[in-house]
Write a protein that holds these residues in place. Structure first.
Motif, PDB file in Angstrom:
ATOM      1  N   GLU A 165       0.578  -1.098   0.120  1.00  0.00           N
ATOM      2  CA  GLU A 165       0.095   0.012  -0.054  1.00  0.00           C
ATOM      3  C   GLU A 165       0.906   1.269  -0.131  1.00  0.00           C
ATOM      4  O   GLU A 165       0.420   2.133   0.476  1.00  0.00           O
ATOM      5  CB  GLU A 165      -1.068  -0.086   1.346  1.00  0.00           C
ATOM      6  N   ARG A 166       1.856   1.323  -0.666  1.00  0.00           N
ATOM      7  CA  ARG A 166       2.973   2.355  -0.604  1.00  0.00           C
ATOM      8  C   ARG A 166       2.365   3.732  -1.255  1.00  0.00           C
ATOM      9  O   ARG A 166       1.770   3.457  -2.456  1.00  0.00           O
ATOM     10  CB  ARG A 166       4.049   1.777  -1.284  1.00  0.00           C
ATOM     11  N   LEU A 167       2.426   4.807  -0.851  1.00  0.00           N
ATOM     12  CA  LEU A 167       1.864   6.028  -1.324  1.00  0.00           C
ATOM     13  C   LEU A 167       2.993   6.638  -1.679  1.00  0.00           C
ATOM     14  O   LEU A 167       4.020   6.991  -1.065  1.00  0.00           O
ATOM     15  CB  LEU A 167       1.013   6.776  -0.395  1.00  0.00           C
ATOM     16  N   ASP A 168       3.047   7.147  -2.988  1.00  0.00           N
ATOM     17  CA  ASP A 168       3.824   7.887  -3.604  1.00  0.00           C
ATOM     18  C   ASP A 168       3.680   9.426  -3.243  1.00  0.00           C
ATOM     19  O   ASP A 168       2.781  10.148  -3.901  1.00  0.00           O
ATOM     20  CB  ASP A 168       3.982   7.833  -5.080  1.00  0.00           C
ATOM     21  N   VAL A 169       4.150   9.969  -2.409  1.00  0.00           N
ATOM     22  CA  VAL A 169       3.949  11.263  -1.908  1.00  0.00           C
ATOM     23  C   VAL A 169       4.453  12.431  -2.879  1.00  0.00           C
ATOM     24  O   VAL A 169       4.059  13.735  -2.526  1.00  0.00           O
ATOM     25  CB  VAL A 169       4.722  11.672  -0.318  1.00  0.00           C
ATOM     26  N   SER A 170       5.278  12.041  -3.779  1.00  0.00           N
ATOM     27  CA  SER A 170       5.511  12.866  -4.673  1.00  0.00           C
ATOM     28  C   SER A 170       4.682  13.506  -5.821  1.00  0.00           C
ATOM     29  O   SER A 170       4.654  14.394  -6.663  1.00  0.00           O
ATOM     30  CB  SER A 170       6.651  12.638  -5.463  1.00  0.00           C
ATOM     31  N   LEU A 171       3.483  12.706  -5.699  1.00  0.00           N
ATOM     32  CA  LEU A 171       2.377  12.912  -6.768  1.00  0.00           C
ATOM     33  C   LEU A 171       1.502  13.935  -6.163  1.00  0.00           C
ATOM     34  O   LEU A 171       1.294  14.125  -5.061  1.00  0.00           O
ATOM     35  CB  LEU A 171       1.538  11.601  -6.837  1.00  0.00           C
ATOM     36  N   PRO A 172       0.839  14.808  -7.246  1.00  0.00           N
ATOM     37  CA  PRO A 172      -0.015  15.928  -6.780  1.00  0.00           C
ATOM     38  C   PRO A 172      -1.236  15.466  -5.999  1.00  0.00           C
ATOM     39  O   PRO A 172      -2.015  14.243  -6.471  1.00  0.00           O
ATOM     40  CB  PRO A 172      -0.404  16.799  -7.951  1.00  0.00           C
TER      41      PRO A 172
END
Length: 363
Positions: free
Chosen positions: A93-100
């Protein structure tokens, strides 16, 4: 009989099972098999009661130590399994915090310009003391034509101008209303004068080009009173157009015309400046036809149960889509009904931008 070798063997077996448990369910099964009511370690502890005092001195501490070491191993393995499960979940469930951040519906959604202009109309006329009346899109010939003084054989009553539904068993033909005037009839028949009402809604006619569609929106206004006259009508229209187009003043020009339901009847032009890509209301030396109006015909008053010897009134009607195009610079009427999301994103309004006279209609 219990001996230390068997305890050591039991401990080694249980600890091996604990280390080999693949998940918490398997570990729980090992715990029950070892420390449950009938578990292997619990059964050994039960033998203490049958031992002699000398044997209890030897095996008592050993059995208690075995139970404690098994319990500690179980707790350690449970914590390790929980950590592993958390790591696996974090990986999946990794979240890519670089996405807007995705915008909410309140930011991406848009109110259609026609709906917004209807709200603007309502705000303006409500401040003048008008109420809002609505009626069905499917009307009778009597309400749409006869009560409004349309003679038999009038072109609007023909199939090439009006959408008629299939004839009923009694010979009656319902139709899609060609204007919102039937709402005025319904209002006069159900309400005692004085009357001050606007009637916005959808209307239908055979027409299709850059400035006409088979379905369009119209707003009509009606005032019935004992002393209503054309001076009042002019003031209402001037105040409305000035407020709607958000200009300091407007200049109107009234031209004689003919409508079956008004006498006298007039077309109204507004002074404007026509530029290549826009029309500016309230300035310039050009004129643009904006609406039709007149004094309500005495026959219409009689048909609606209003005594024309006591009451008189005035009415007007204009296209909502057309004035929306003029105000907001939309070049093609057909785009209003194309369901193009890109168009709506450009011309639409934010959901919480409610038009008010104090806060600004289109601020």
């Amino acid at each position: 009989m219990t001996d230390l070798d068997s305890l050591n063997a039991l401990e080694a077996d249980v600890l091996a099972q604990i280390a080999g448990a693949a998940d918490e369910a398997a570990l729980e099964a090992v715990r029950v098999a070892a420390l449950g009511k009938k578990g292997s370690v619990s059964e050994k502890l039960k033998t203490l009661g049958a031992m002699s005092p000398e044997e209890r001195k030897t095996f008592g501490p050993a059995l208690n130590a075995l139970r404690d070491r098994v319990a500690a191993a179980l707790a350690e393995r449970k914590a390790a399994l929980a950590d592993a499960a958390l790591e696996a979940r974090l990986a999946s469930e990794r979240l890519d915090v670089s996405l807007p951040v995705r915008e909410s519906g309140l930011e991406t959604g848009r109110i259609h310009p026609v709906s917004q202009v209807m709200d603007e109309l309502t705000a303006i006329f409500s401040a003048m003391g008008f109420s809002v009346a609505e009626g069905p899109d499917i009307e009778t010939d009597e309400l749409n034509f006869t009560a409004l003084n349309f003679p038999v054989g009038h072109p609007a009553r023909e199939m090439h101008d009006t959408f008629f539904l299939p004839e009923k068993a009694d010979g009656e033909r319902l139709l899609l209303r060609t204007h919102t005037s039937p709402v005025q009839v319904r209002t006069m028949r159900s309400t005692q004068p004085p009357i001050r009402v606007i009637c916005p809604g959808r209307t239908y006619r055979f027409d299709m080009d850059q400035t006409h569609t088979p379905m369009f929106h119209q707003v009509e206004g009606l005032v019935i009173d004992k002393e209503a006259h054309l001076g009042h009508l002019r003031w209402v229209l001037e105040e409305f157009l000035k407020t709607f187009f958000e200009v300091p003043s407007v200049e109107l020009r009234f031209r004689p015309s003919f409508f079956p339901f008004t006498e006298p009847s007039m077309e109204v032009d507004v002074r404007c400046r026509k530029l290549p890509n826009e029309v500016r209301i309230g300035e310039g030396d050009d004129w643009l036809e904006i609406l039709g109006c007149g004094m309500v015909h005495p026959n219409v008053l009689r048909n609606c149960g209003v005594d024309p010897d006591v009451y008189q009134g005035f009415a007007w009607g204009m296209g909502i889509d057309r004035i929306a195009m003029l105000k907001y610079g939309m070049p093609d009427l057909r785009d209003l009904f194309s369901a193009d999301v890109r168009w709506l994103q450009h011309y639409g309004f934010r959901p919480l931008d409610f038009p008010t006279l104090a806060g600004g209609l289109s601020s």
